[in-house]
Structures are given as structure tokens and as C-alpha cells.
Motif scaffolding. Structure first.
Motif, PDB file in Angstrom:
ATOM      1  N   LYS A   1      44.468  41.884  38.391  1.00 61.03           N
ATOM      2  CA  LYS A   1      44.221  40.623  39.103  1.00 61.03           C
ATOM      3  C   LYS A   1      42.878  40.041  38.705  1.00 61.03           C
ATOM      4  O   LYS A   1      42.042  40.718  38.096  1.00 61.03           O
ATOM      5  N   LEU A   2      42.709  38.776  39.027  1.00 65.51           N
ATOM      6  CA  LEU A   2      41.440  38.091  38.795  1.00 65.51           C
ATOM      7  C   LEU A   2      40.819  37.787  40.154  1.00 65.51           C
ATOM      8  O   LEU A   2      41.525  37.401  41.087  1.00 65.51           O
ATOM      9  N   ASP A   3      39.523  37.964  40.248  1.00 66.85           N
ATOM     10  CA  ASP A   3      38.805  37.497  41.434  1.00 66.85           C
ATOM     11  C   ASP A   3      37.983  36.293  41.008  1.00 66.85           C
ATOM     12  O   ASP A   3      36.993  36.444  40.275  1.00 66.85           O
TER      13      ASP A   3
ATOM     14  N   GLY B   1      33.960  34.662  37.835  1.00 71.44           N
ATOM     15  CA  GLY B   1      34.889  35.622  38.401  1.00 71.44           C
ATOM     16  C   GLY B   1      34.921  36.931  37.642  1.00 71.44           C
ATOM     17  O   GLY B   1      34.166  37.141  36.687  1.00 71.44           O
ATOM     18  N   THR B   2      35.796  37.822  38.115  1.00 72.85           N
ATOM     19  CA  THR B   2      35.900  39.174  37.564  1.00 72.85           C
ATOM     20  C   THR B   2      37.360  39.480  37.241  1.00 72.85           C
ATOM     21  O   THR B   2      38.259  39.017  37.925  1.00 72.85           O
ATOM     22  N   VAL B   3      37.561  40.266  36.175  1.00 70.49           N
ATOM     23  CA  VAL B   3      38.905  40.694  35.809  1.00 70.49           C
ATOM     24  C   VAL B   3      39.076  42.160  36.184  1.00 70.49           C
ATOM     25  O   VAL B   3      38.230  42.992  35.834  1.00 70.49           O
ATOM     26  N   TRP B   4      40.145  42.472  36.901  1.00 71.11           N
ATOM     27  CA  TRP B   4      40.453  43.863  37.242  1.00 71.11           C
ATOM     28  C   TRP B   4      41.574  44.341  36.346  1.00 71.11           C
ATOM     29  O   TRP B   4      42.620  43.710  36.252  1.00 71.11           O
TER      30      TRP B   4
ATOM     31  N   PHE C   1      34.399  43.387  33.255  1.00 67.54           N
ATOM     32  CA  PHE C   1      34.879  42.207  32.529  1.00 67.54           C
ATOM     33  C   PHE C   1      34.706  40.974  33.403  1.00 67.54           C
ATOM     34  O   PHE C   1      35.302  40.893  34.479  1.00 67.54           O
TER      35      PHE C   1
ATOM     36  N   ILE D   1      34.659  36.676  33.946  1.00 63.60           N
ATOM     37  CA  ILE D   1      35.214  35.415  33.477  1.00 63.60           C
ATOM     38  C   ILE D   1      34.064  34.427  33.335  1.00 63.60           C
ATOM     39  O   ILE D   1      33.314  34.191  34.286  1.00 63.60           O
TER      40      ILE D   1
END
Lengths: 94, 94, 94, 94, 94
Positions: A84-86, D8-11, D24, D26
Motif C-alpha cells: 500500500k501507499l501512505d 508519502g511512503t511505499v509499503w 521507500f 514517494i
């Protein structure tokens, strides 16, 4: 890395001999909301990605730094499957 | 890698001495349905591709990792000839 | 490689010391019919290209693989002068 | 390097084993006035960047030259957090 | 290489430790007549370029081949300051 979605597979029997057994997937670029964009690329799969999954693709010489792709004539590799992306909505606006 | 179609050949007698005997092909980008796009590039052929064939092109330093192109001043190589694409229509839509 | 046309020269006396005696040419992208496009780049000449000639330019680390450009801080090199293109008109259409 | 903003952040739990513990982020491209552009990329953070910060991203093989990213299959790294830009308004106009 | 104009400076105190003492300049792309384009990049200065000067920027791994940038995590370097361009007007037209 670019964010993309796996939408298909490329079949190619005639190819460089170092590329046997590699899986070439078609990855379309996507936006934050996973909406498909027009552009796409073909990437080697190094993590078992399947159709419909959101992935990260590394390009250039970095694409050769997985165990599978070492020293191979390929320039794009899927090296992560996205859960997922946050998105920080406070910051993702002007 | 990019997906393209071989549409022509480049003739060049004056070139770097390491490039003798290489075949330079003109490759136009294509879409999933092999429809031609406007942009194109020139790539060295390492797999015996012919006019009209759909191919994969690797770019950058990876283009030098075939036996033919090792250590050569070229940045694009045809390393696979495409038999067909399997597009997962369920996923290839918004 | 990209297909381009030499349209000018860059003069630069203050530059990295490894770049002395190199010739920097202005290369505009061209289409199949040698029609000029808007975009251009600056490339080192390694094959004696002159104004008006159609050339191939290799980019990235591959640009450093001619004898002249080895280990130099440049990212584009003219490595071939084009005599002619053979476009397969049967294939170069939708 | 490109100038961007962390949004943002990638999980991703399924990824190349060399990528464990990497973060990671964004990064959206921004203009001089930090106005967000449409395009974005995913980059490994090597400097402790947080959401909303303006950063520099190095791409290609250079992305592997931080201690954290050495020999890893990634092509983009945040290697600096921007404090401010000094634009020379006399020169930044036609 | 791309042709650009130095229009500003980036200040960044938090950065990879190998980047101390480097000067990061903002370079806007320019056309033949030095007219500013919209796109820009951030490059390390290796030749003492100042605001308003027209420069050449080398990108990718080639950006690391100056004495200053060797093995550093940066992907763009100013390696020449342009004195003038000679455009061959006979050739620079359709």
C-alpha cells in the motif's frame, strides 16, 4: 523507481541465451490511486509478481543487481511488490 | 525494456572501428496492439531480427551485455524477438 | 542510439581538464526523412562528423567507450555517420 | 539531480532480499517555488527525509553510491534535504 | 550533454557525508539562442560556473568522472562553461 501495475506477459522464444527462463512482464505506469497511465515498459520479474499487482521497477544498471538478473542484457526489473501507499494529504497539495 | 517494431536499417560506413559488422536497425515504439507510435530509436541487432518483427530493446549499459555488443560504444540492443503478448484484460483497465 | 543532424559547434575554453581537444557538436534530433525536430543535445565527435551530416549518437556510459572518450566526463558521443536509411514501407505503417 | 517533495511512503513486504530495512518514499517533482508537478518517482531515503521536505534525488548508478544503497537494485536515492533555494532573478528570465 | 543556464543555488546542510563542500547549482535548459526553457535540473559545479553563465551538463555515471565528483552519489555535473555557439544556419533549417 517507477510505480506500475502488471497487466500482461511477453512471450519470446528467440532471445539472448542469457535470458532463458526469465519472465518478462508488461508494466503500465500508475498514479497514486493506481489509475493506469498510457505509458508502459517491459520488465523482468525477480519477486514473483502476478497480473494486477502494483510493483516497483528499477531501471538502468540497477536492474542487473538482483541475483536473477546479474550480468544480463536487461534494463528493467521488478524488485518489490507494493502492499500500500501512505500519501500524506497535508503535503500532497499546493 | 521497450517494445518496438523493426521498420528499417541504417547504413553507416564511417563509424567507430569497434562497430564493424554490426547491424543497426530502426525500431519504432509500439503499443500493446502493435500500433506504431511516433518515436523511434536505432538499436544494434543481437538476435537476427528482421523488418516487421516485434522486439524488445534494452538500453543503457545493459545494451553492452550481449556477446556481440560487449564493450562497444552503443546504448541500445535488440535482445529478444516477441512471439506474442498476453494482456490480462481484467487488469488492463481502470 | 538517436538519429540526429549536426547543426553547429560549442566553444568552451573553461572545462574539465580531461576534455581538452575534444570537439563538442550540436546535434538536433531528426525524423526518418531527416526533418529537424525541436530537441537537441551536445555530443563529442569521435568520427570526424561535419555540419549537415546525419549521425548516430550513443548516450550514457556507452558514450565513454570510444578511444577518444574513455573515462571522460561526457555522456553523448557521435559514433557513426549515416550514409542512408532503408525504411521498409510495408512495415512502417499501421 | 531532480528537485522534489516527499509526499508519502511505499509499503512493500515482498521485495528483493537486499532491500530489507530500506525506506521507500514517494517524491513529487516541484518547481522553483516548490509548487507540485504531476510526475513523481519512488526513491530510497538515505538522509532521514520526512513528509513535506524538499529533497534532491540522484538517479541511475549514482543512486547506489551512498553507504546504505551500495550494490542494491534501486535506481533513485534521496541524498540531500534542501534548506532553501537562491534564485538569481536577474538571470532567471528571458 | 544538455545546454543550460545557471540561475540559482541550492542550500542543503543535511546530505550524504560524501557531498560536503560541493556546490549544487540550478540549471535551466536553454535553446540555441539561450532562451530559457521550463525544465531544469540540479547539478554539481566542477568548473567554477556562476549565475547567468551558459554551461554544459553531463548526466548519469559520466557525472562522476570529474576529480571532484569521483564516487559521489550525484548524477549531474557542470563540466564546461560555454563561450559561444556557432550555428550553421544553412543546416539548421528544413
Amino acid at each position: 523507481m517507477i510505480l506500475g501495475k502488471v497487466v500482461g506477459t511477453v512471450w519470446a522464444t528467440r532471445k539472448d541465451e542469457k535470458l532463458q527462463s526469465m519472465k518478462f512482464l508488461i508494466v503500465r505506469h500508475v498514479d497514486f490511486d493506481y489509475k493506469l497511465k498510457d505509458n508502459f515498459l517491459v520488465a523482468v520479474d525477480s519477486v514473483g509478481a502476478g497480473a494486477g499487482e502494483i510493483v516497483l521497477v528499477a531501471q538502468g544498471s540497477s536492474a542487473r543487481l538482483t541475483e536473477l538478473t546479474h550480468q544480463k542484457p536487461i534494463d528493467s526489473v521488478i524488485m518489490a511488490i507494493v502492499d500500500k501507499l501512505d500519501i500524506e494529504s497535508d503535503w500532497n497539495k499546493d
